[in-house]
Write a protein that holds these residues in place. Structure first.
Motif, PDB file in Angstrom:
ATOM      1  N   ALA A 148      25.341  39.427  39.158  1.00 52.65           N
ATOM      2  CA  ALA A 148      26.722  38.970  38.975  1.00 52.65           C
ATOM      3  C   ALA A 148      27.147  39.096  37.518  1.00 52.65           C
ATOM      4  CB  ALA A 148      26.866  37.534  39.452  1.00 52.65           C
ATOM      5  N   ASP A 149      26.258  38.727  36.609  1.00 54.74           N
ATOM      6  CA  ASP A 149      26.580  38.820  35.184  1.00 54.74           C
ATOM      7  C   ASP A 149      26.750  40.275  34.751  1.00 54.74           C
ATOM      8  OD1 ASP A 149      26.478  36.082  34.978  1.00 54.74           O
ATOM      9  OD2 ASP A 149      24.456  36.023  34.128  1.00 54.74           O
ATOM     10  N   ARG A 150      25.883  41.157  35.260  1.00 49.44           N
ATOM     11  CA  ARG A 150      26.003  42.575  34.899  1.00 49.44           C
ATOM     12  C   ARG A 150      27.323  43.155  35.389  1.00 49.44           C
ATOM     13  NH1 ARG A 150      20.480  42.926  36.390  1.00 49.44           N
ATOM     14  NH2 ARG A 150      21.054  43.832  38.401  1.00 49.44           N
ATOM     15  N   LEU A 151      27.697  42.831  36.623  1.00 49.84           N
ATOM     16  CA  LEU A 151      28.951  43.352  37.158  1.00 49.84           C
ATOM     17  C   LEU A 151      30.147  42.792  36.396  1.00 49.84           C
ATOM     18  CD1 LEU A 151      28.226  43.191  40.997  1.00 49.84           C
ATOM     19  CD2 LEU A 151      28.459  45.261  39.594  1.00 49.84           C
ATOM     20  N   ALA A 152      30.094  41.507  36.068  1.00 52.29           N
ATOM     21  CA  ALA A 152      31.194  40.905  35.322  1.00 52.29           C
ATOM     22  C   ALA A 152      31.359  41.564  33.957  1.00 52.29           C
ATOM     23  CB  ALA A 152      30.963  39.405  35.171  1.00 52.29           C
ATOM     24  N   ALA A 153      30.249  41.938  33.328  1.00 54.56           N
ATOM     25  CA  ALA A 153      30.308  42.597  32.025  1.00 54.56           C
ATOM     26  C   ALA A 153      30.799  44.035  32.150  1.00 54.56           C
ATOM     27  CB  ALA A 153      28.931  42.563  31.361  1.00 54.56           C
ATOM     28  N   ARG A 154      30.341  44.744  33.190  1.00 51.77           N
ATOM     29  CA  ARG A 154      30.754  46.140  33.390  1.00 51.77           C
ATOM     30  C   ARG A 154      32.208  46.253  33.797  1.00 51.77           C
ATOM     31  NH1 ARG A 154      27.517  48.715  37.874  1.00 51.77           N
ATOM     32  NH2 ARG A 154      29.058  50.363  37.537  1.00 51.77           N
ATOM     33  N   PHE A 155      32.693  45.249  34.519  1.00 51.23           N
ATOM     34  CA  PHE A 155      34.052  45.311  35.064  1.00 51.23           C
ATOM     35  C   PHE A 155      34.831  44.053  34.666  1.00 51.23           C
ATOM     36  CE2 PHE A 155      31.253  47.635  38.002  1.00 51.23           C
ATOM     37  CZ  PHE A 155      31.848  48.895  37.952  1.00 51.23           C
ATOM     38  N   PRO A 156      35.314  44.008  33.434  1.00 51.79           N
ATOM     39  CA  PRO A 156      35.977  42.794  32.950  1.00 51.79           C
ATOM     40  C   PRO A 156      37.269  42.458  33.692  1.00 51.79           C
ATOM     41  CG  PRO A 156      36.226  44.598  31.385  1.00 51.79           C
ATOM     42  CD  PRO A 156      35.220  45.045  32.392  1.00 51.79           C
ATOM     43  N   ASP A 157      37.839  43.430  34.405  1.00 46.48           N
ATOM     44  CA  ASP A 157      39.074  43.177  35.143  1.00 46.48           C
ATOM     45  C   ASP A 157      38.829  42.940  36.632  1.00 46.48           C
ATOM     46  OD1 ASP A 157      40.688  43.508  32.854  1.00 46.48           O
ATOM     47  OD2 ASP A 157      40.642  45.683  33.100  1.00 46.48           O
ATOM     48  N   ALA A 158      37.552  42.912  37.043  1.00 47.25           N
ATOM     49  CA  ALA A 158      37.245  42.703  38.459  1.00 47.25           C
ATOM     50  C   ALA A 158      37.418  41.237  38.837  1.00 47.25           C
ATOM     51  CB  ALA A 158      35.819  43.152  38.771  1.00 47.25           C
ATOM     52  N   VAL A 159      38.034  41.004  39.993  1.00 46.10           N
ATOM     53  CA  VAL A 159      38.235  39.632  40.467  1.00 46.10           C
ATOM     54  C   VAL A 159      37.427  39.320  41.721  1.00 46.10           C
ATOM     55  CG1 VAL A 159      40.506  39.365  39.423  1.00 46.10           C
ATOM     56  CG2 VAL A 159      40.324  40.333  41.736  1.00 46.10           C
ATOM     57  N   ALA A 160      36.976  40.369  42.437  1.00 46.63           N
ATOM     58  CA  ALA A 160      36.273  40.138  43.697  1.00 46.63           C
ATOM     59  C   ALA A 160      35.409  41.339  44.040  1.00 46.63           C
ATOM     60  CB  ALA A 160      37.274  39.883  44.829  1.00 46.63           C
ATOM     61  N   GLU A 161      34.488  41.118  44.987  1.00 43.91           N
ATOM     62  CA  GLU A 161      33.706  42.220  45.526  1.00 43.91           C
ATOM     63  C   GLU A 161      33.707  42.116  47.041  1.00 43.91           C
ATOM     64  OE1 GLU A 161      29.575  41.914  44.237  1.00 43.91           O
ATOM     65  OE2 GLU A 161      29.083  40.867  46.091  1.00 43.91           O
ATOM     66  N   ALA A 162      33.714  43.291  47.680  1.00 48.38           N
ATOM     67  CA  ALA A 162      33.620  43.393  49.134  1.00 48.38           C
ATOM     68  C   ALA A 162      32.842  44.669  49.442  1.00 48.38           C
ATOM     69  CB  ALA A 162      35.011  43.386  49.766  1.00 48.38           C
ATOM     70  N   MET A 163      32.960  45.184  50.659  1.00 43.77           N
ATOM     71  CA  MET A 163      32.097  46.300  51.044  1.00 43.77           C
ATOM     72  C   MET A 163      32.838  47.498  51.645  1.00 43.77           C
ATOM     73  SD  MET A 163      28.905  44.145  52.725  1.00 43.77           S
ATOM     74  CE  MET A 163      27.706  45.478  52.543  1.00 43.77           C
ATOM     75  N   GLU A 164      34.180  47.453  51.699  1.00 46.82           N
ATOM     76  CA  GLU A 164      34.882  48.518  52.421  1.00 46.82           C
ATOM     77  C   GLU A 164      36.017  49.199  51.666  1.00 46.82           C
ATOM     78  OE1 GLU A 164      32.683  45.949  54.791  1.00 46.82           O
ATOM     79  OE2 GLU A 164      34.582  45.295  53.892  1.00 46.82           O
ATOM     80  N   GLY A 165      36.607  48.547  50.663  1.00 47.34           N
ATOM     81  CA  GLY A 165      37.844  49.039  50.079  1.00 47.34           C
ATOM     82  C   GLY A 165      37.816  50.482  49.622  1.00 47.34           C
ATOM     83  N   PHE A 166      36.790  50.863  48.858  1.00 45.31           N
ATOM     84  CA  PHE A 166      36.728  52.226  48.342  1.00 45.31           C
ATOM     85  C   PHE A 166      36.603  53.235  49.473  1.00 45.31           C
ATOM     86  CE2 PHE A 166      34.603  55.961  46.572  1.00 45.31           C
ATOM     87  CZ  PHE A 166      35.358  56.209  45.424  1.00 45.31           C
TER      88      PHE A 166
END
Length: 216
Positions: A148-166
């Motif tokens: 979670a910390d790595r993703l938050a650092a890599r994507f400072p504008d990310a608000v959520a995660e899911a599995m289908e959008g892309f």
């Protein structure tokens, strides 16, 4: 008659919540067929394949990936509604001693697909309390504080995660696309006691009223 709007979810429970919200908020004399809601399966591959099949059988005006999601702590609280500025495939790339290399840096394409500006504007106008930001697509749901910390650092504008959008955005292939989610749990260690599925489904039903605006 204008072409309908296609709304896709991972699982039937999400589709049912959206249909319930649409039915409750339908404007007078609205044709229910103007919004089609279909579950398409879990994960980006199933999402892309099933969405592509749906788009070959019927003409649609736009595609929205919708459902519940995990929220980044401090960015999207439980029960919040979020709208993607971009849908990002966060685990598409390669590992390196220096860290993760997204496919963009490898020169093999893009891991980021932006929401259609007009569709995004319509949804944000109809959902003024929604939190706008990037929504990550992952094949493996985050389950540790370290990830979670790595993703938050890599994507400072990310608000959520899911599995289908892309996957849905990829299949849309030129059609207007957007991603709408409601937050059921914080991203990080899997603590089922902290999940608020009932509240997230209720928020999803409420947010579905905005889809009539997107359809207009």
């Amino acid at each position: 008659m204008p072409y309908p709007l296609l709304v896709v979810t991972a699982v039937p429970a999400e589709a049912e919540a959206i249909r319930a919200g649409l039915a409750a908020a339908a404007p007078p004399s609205t044709d229910p067929a103007h919004v089609v809601v279909e579950p398409i399966g879990v994960g980006p591959a199933a999402a892309a394949a099933t969405t592509a099949r749906l788009l070959t059988t019927t003409r649609y005006r736009a595609v929205i990936s919708a459902g519940i999601a995990g929220g980044f702590p401090g960015r999207a609280p439980l029960g919040a509604t979020v709208l993607a500025t971009s849908s990002i495939c966060a685990d598409l790339g390669a590992e390196s001693p220096e860290g993760f290399l997204p496919i963009d840096e490898l020169g093999f394409g893009t891991s980021r697909l932006p929401a259609d500006p007009l569709l995004f504007k319509a949804l944000t106008s109809a959902l003024p309390q929604a939190i706008a930001g990037d929504i990550l697509t992952l094949s493996t749901v985050t389950g540790t504080a370290e990830t979670a910390d790595r993703l938050a650092a890599r994507f400072p504008d990310a608000v959520a995660e899911a599995m289908e959008g892309f996957g849905v955005a990829t299949a849309a292939a030129g059609l207007p696309f957007a991603e709408l989610r409601t937050i059921s749990n914080p991203i990080g260690p899997r603590d089922r006691a902290a999940w608020r599925l009932k509240e997230a489904f209720a928020a999803l039903s409420t947010a579905s009223a905005a889809l009539w605006t997107a359809c207009g």
